[in-house]
Structures are given as C-alpha cells and as structure tokens.
Design an enzyme around this catalytic site. Structure first.
Site, PDB file in Angstrom:
ATOM      1  N   ASP A  73       0.825  -1.215   0.000  1.00 10.60           N
ATOM      2  CA  ASP A  73       0.000   0.000   0.000  1.00 10.60           C
ATOM      3  C   ASP A  73       0.860   1.267   0.000  1.00 10.60           C
ATOM      4  O   ASP A  73       1.989   1.261   0.483  1.00 10.60           O
ATOM      5  CB  ASP A  73      -0.915  -0.029   1.235  1.00 10.60           C
ATOM      6  CG  ASP A  73      -2.073   0.944   1.101  1.00 10.60           C
ATOM      7  OD1 ASP A  73      -2.367   1.389  -0.025  1.00 10.60           O
ATOM      8  OD2 ASP A  73      -2.675   1.281   2.140  1.00 10.60           O
ATOM      9  N   HIS A  78       2.434   3.501  -8.974  1.00 10.64           N
ATOM     10  CA  HIS A  78       2.255   2.081  -9.285  1.00 10.64           C
ATOM     11  C   HIS A  78       3.440   1.547 -10.097  1.00 10.64           C
ATOM     12  O   HIS A  78       3.911   0.445  -9.861  1.00 10.64           O
ATOM     13  CB  HIS A  78       0.945   1.848 -10.039  1.00 10.64           C
ATOM     14  CG  HIS A  78      -0.281   2.222  -9.244  1.00 10.64           C
ATOM     15  ND1 HIS A  78      -0.454   1.830  -7.934  1.00 10.64           N
ATOM     16  CD2 HIS A  78      -1.389   2.942  -9.558  1.00 10.64           C
ATOM     17  CE1 HIS A  78      -1.617   2.294  -7.484  1.00 10.64           C
ATOM     18  NE2 HIS A  78      -2.199   2.981  -8.454  1.00 10.64           N
ATOM     19  N   LEU A 116      10.402 -20.596  -4.756  1.00  7.89           N
ATOM     20  CA  LEU A 116       9.392 -19.725  -4.128  1.00  7.89           C
ATOM     21  C   LEU A 116       8.049 -19.805  -4.855  1.00  7.89           C
ATOM     22  O   LEU A 116       7.988 -19.767  -6.078  1.00  7.89           O
ATOM     23  CB  LEU A 116       9.902 -18.269  -4.166  1.00  7.89           C
ATOM     24  CG  LEU A 116       8.927 -17.195  -3.676  1.00  7.89           C
ATOM     25  CD1 LEU A 116       8.747 -17.258  -2.162  1.00  7.89           C
ATOM     26  CD2 LEU A 116       9.401 -15.804  -4.083  1.00  7.89           C
TER      27      LEU A 116
HETATM   28  C1  IPE Z   1      -5.543  -2.589  -0.066  1.00  8.03           C
HETATM   29  O1  IPE Z   1      -5.203  -1.257  -0.236  1.00  8.03           O
HETATM   30  C2  IPE Z   1      -5.505  -3.308  -1.372  1.00  8.03           C
HETATM   31  C3  IPE Z   1      -4.192  -3.423  -1.981  1.00  8.03           C
HETATM   32  C4  IPE Z   1      -3.052  -3.019  -1.511  1.00  8.03           C
HETATM   33  C5  IPE Z   1      -4.178  -4.110  -3.236  1.00  8.03           C
HETATM   34  P1  IPE Z   1      -6.314  -0.109  -0.406  1.00  8.03           P
HETATM   35  O2  IPE Z   1      -5.551   1.146  -0.582  1.00  8.03           O
HETATM   36  O3  IPE Z   1      -7.280  -0.472  -1.440  1.00  8.03           O
HETATM   37  O4  IPE Z   1      -7.041  -0.156   1.007  1.00  8.03           O
HETATM   38  P2  IPE Z   1      -7.845   0.963   1.805  1.00  8.03           P
HETATM   39  O5  IPE Z   1      -8.863   1.515   0.880  1.00  8.03           O
HETATM   40  O6  IPE Z   1      -6.852   2.013   2.214  1.00  8.03           O
HETATM   41  O7  IPE Z   1      -8.398   0.254   2.993  1.00  8.03           O
HETATM   42  C1  IPE Z   2      -1.613   0.254  -3.332  1.00  5.82           C
HETATM   43  O1  IPE Z   2      -1.397   1.612  -3.359  1.00  5.82           O
HETATM   44  C2  IPE Z   2      -1.847  -0.342  -4.687  1.00  5.82           C
HETATM   45  C3  IPE Z   2      -3.252  -0.659  -4.979  1.00  5.82           C
HETATM   46  C4  IPE Z   2      -4.241  -0.640  -4.136  1.00  5.82           C
HETATM   47  C5  IPE Z   2      -3.561  -1.051  -6.343  1.00  5.82           C
HETATM   48  P1  IPE Z   2      -2.590   2.645  -3.373  1.00  5.82           P
HETATM   49  O2  IPE Z   2      -2.952   2.923  -4.792  1.00  5.82           O
HETATM   50  O3  IPE Z   2      -3.694   2.198  -2.508  1.00  5.82           O
HETATM   51  O4  IPE Z   2      -1.898   3.933  -2.748  1.00  5.82           O
HETATM   52  P2  IPE Z   2      -2.499   4.909  -1.658  1.00  5.82           P
HETATM   53  O5  IPE Z   2      -2.943   4.068  -0.501  1.00  5.82           O
HETATM   54  O6  IPE Z   2      -3.645   5.625  -2.295  1.00  5.82           O
HETATM   55  O7  IPE Z   2      -1.370   5.805  -1.301  1.00  5.82           O
HETATM   56 MG    MG Z   3      -4.091   2.421  -0.544  1.00  7.50          MG
END
Ligand code: IPE
Ligand code: IPE
Ligand code: MG
Length: 252
Positions: A22, A39, A133
């Site tokens: 995240d 990303h 792995l």
């Molecule tokens: C969780 O992250 C999903 C992934 C990392 C793929 P999100 O960014 O979607 O989660 P919330 O919305 O902060 O809970």
């Molecule tokens: C995690 O990073 C990747 C996915 C959920 C696809 P985020 O896109 O949720 O990044 P933040 O949490 O908004 O910073």
């Molecule tokens: Mg996120």
C-alpha cells in the site's frame, strides 16, 4: 543491509509471508506526480522483495496487488493498473522461470479483462513446474468474496449429495478457499502507515503476526523485509495458550 540479514535466524523463518502493498498513490502525489507513477515504481519493490524472499528460502509470498473494491477507482487508474500488470508479467516471466519461482493467482479472475487473464494464464503455465518460491498474486481478490464463494461451493456439493452437512469441519472450509494449497501466513506486512486488513485473507490471517510500517510501498526494499522478519522472530506466538505452555522442554 548484510548486518540485518545476519540477525535473521534462518531456522525460524516464516514459511509464508503476505504483504499488503500500500501507499503507491500517496508516494506519487507527495512527489507531485500522477498516482500511476507510484504504481510503476511499486513494481521495482515487487522485484526486490520477490528476490529477497527467494534468497532467504521463503516458501510462499502472497502479494495483495488489487482488491475487489479497487475496481471502484477512477477508470484511468484501473486501466493503467491492468496494463501495468500485463506488461510486468510479460517482462518478468522469464526471470521468474530462471529463478525457479512458481506463479499463482488468487481472486476473481472473471473480473479481469480478457487480455490480462490470457497473459496470466500463460505465465501460470510457463512457471508451473518450478519448485522454488511460490509467488501468489492476489488480484481482484477479497476475503469476503473468497468466503462467499467457498460457502456457495460447499452448498452445491451438499445439494449434489457429495458432502454431508455433519462432515463439514475447518478442513472442509479450508479446501474450498483459493489458498487451499498453501499454509496460512505466519507474517502479514502492511506498508504505508495504514493499520487495517482491507479485506485481505480474512480467514487465513487468524493467527498471523501483523507488522505495520509507515514506509510507502515504492520505497520498500529487502532491508525493510528483513526488519519485519526480525521483528516477527522476536515475538511469542501463543495460539491461545499461556507463555509457560509454549516454553520448549529443555533438551538434555
Ligand atoms: C488494499 O489497499 C488493497 C491493496 C493493496 C491491493 P487499499 O488502498 O485499497 O485499502 P484501503 O482503501 O486504504 O483500505
Ligand atoms: C496500493 O497503493 C496499490 C493498490 C491498491 C492497487 P494505493 O494505490 O492504494 O496507494 P495509496 O494508498 O492511495 O497511497
Ligand atoms: Mg491504498
């Protein structure tokens, strides 16, 4: 880095590490860039962590890459993520193979666009004989989706007379999860300073040790993984018992 590596007890490694990757969006926004930039950089972290886990001899690594709820994001981000997924798999599959890494996916594959599903299926096929792995990508995955699916499939088997209600136990449920071939994770890591599970492996994390770090995913590297493992190794896992019960008998 090597100092941290030396601190890891190779005899008590977690067999399975699960990571909620995240913070990509915030990492990019803080740099004045578009979320997709985050990303793209997140892929470098994936590469580094997969390599680090394989070097350590971790057996299973599950990476939460896209949740069922993430489909609700703006279309350009969803499309960008799908394209990134496809181009990354195309680029990495050879090196996965070279490193004896077997790819798996968990999640609702029917939600993925056809071109992404095709690319994934090919990568699964190409790496299926590898014995190092196990890299499990959670894509269009959520714990609630998985549990609902399991309940439905159990109900079908009962209806067809293949399963009796009284015989249903925890092993049965486990068999119907998309993780049935993998042990439960002992360690779950979430990056970016969010302290929640966000619908990840709800059943499987029952006794996982949870490790949270404020490091955003695009900055997460092997050293951060080592820190998490060292922290994990300092914990006492009691599984409901008392500390005294967990003490190992003194060997003569
Ligand atoms: C969780 O992250 C999903 C992934 C990392 C793929 P999100 O960014 O979607 O989660 P919330 O919305 O902060 O809970
Ligand atoms: C995690 O990073 C990747 C996915 C959920 C696809 P985020 O896109 O949720 O990044 P933040 O949490 O908004 O910073
Ligand atoms: Mg996120």
């Amino acid at each position: 880095m090597s100092q941290l590596l030396e601190k890891i007890d190779k005899n008590s490694l977690p067999r399975h590490i699960a990571i909620i990757m995240d913070g990509n969006g915030r990492w990019a926004t803080e740099k004045g860039e578009d979320r997709l930039f985050g990303h793209f950089h997140g892929v470098e972290s994936v590469r580094d962590i997969v390599e680090g886990a394989a070097e350590l001899g971790i057996e299973y690594l599950t990476l939460y890459a896209f949740s069922t709820e993430n489909w609700e994001r703006p279309e350009y981000e969803v499309v960008g993520l799908m394209e990134l997924l496809v181009s990354t798999i195309r680029k990495e599959v050879e090196s996965l193979n070279k490193n004896n890494i077997r790819l798996h996916v968990i999640g609702d594959m029917n939600m993925l666009p056809g071109y992404a599903k095709k690319e994934l299926d090919e990568a699964l096929e190409i790496t299926k004989a590898n014995s190092g792995l196990n890299l499990i990508m959670a894509l269009s995955y959520s714990g609630r989706w998985e549990l609902l699916n399991a309940v439905k499939n159990i109900a079908y088997e009962v209806k067809q007379g293949k399963l009796s209600v009284d015989s249903i136990d925890q092993d049965t449920l486990q068999r119907f999860l998309c993780t049935s071939a993998f042990p439960d994770p002992e360690l779950m890591i979430r990056t970016s300073g969010e302290y929640r599970i966000s619908n990840f492996l709800l059943y499987q994390l029952a006794y996982a040790e949870l490790y949270f770090t404020t490091v955003r995913w695009p900055d997460f590297r092997k050293e951060n993984l080592y820190e998490a493992i060292i922290d994990y190794q300092g914990r006492e896992r009691r599984f409901g018992k008392t500390s005294e019960q967990m003490e190992k008998p003194v060997s003569q």
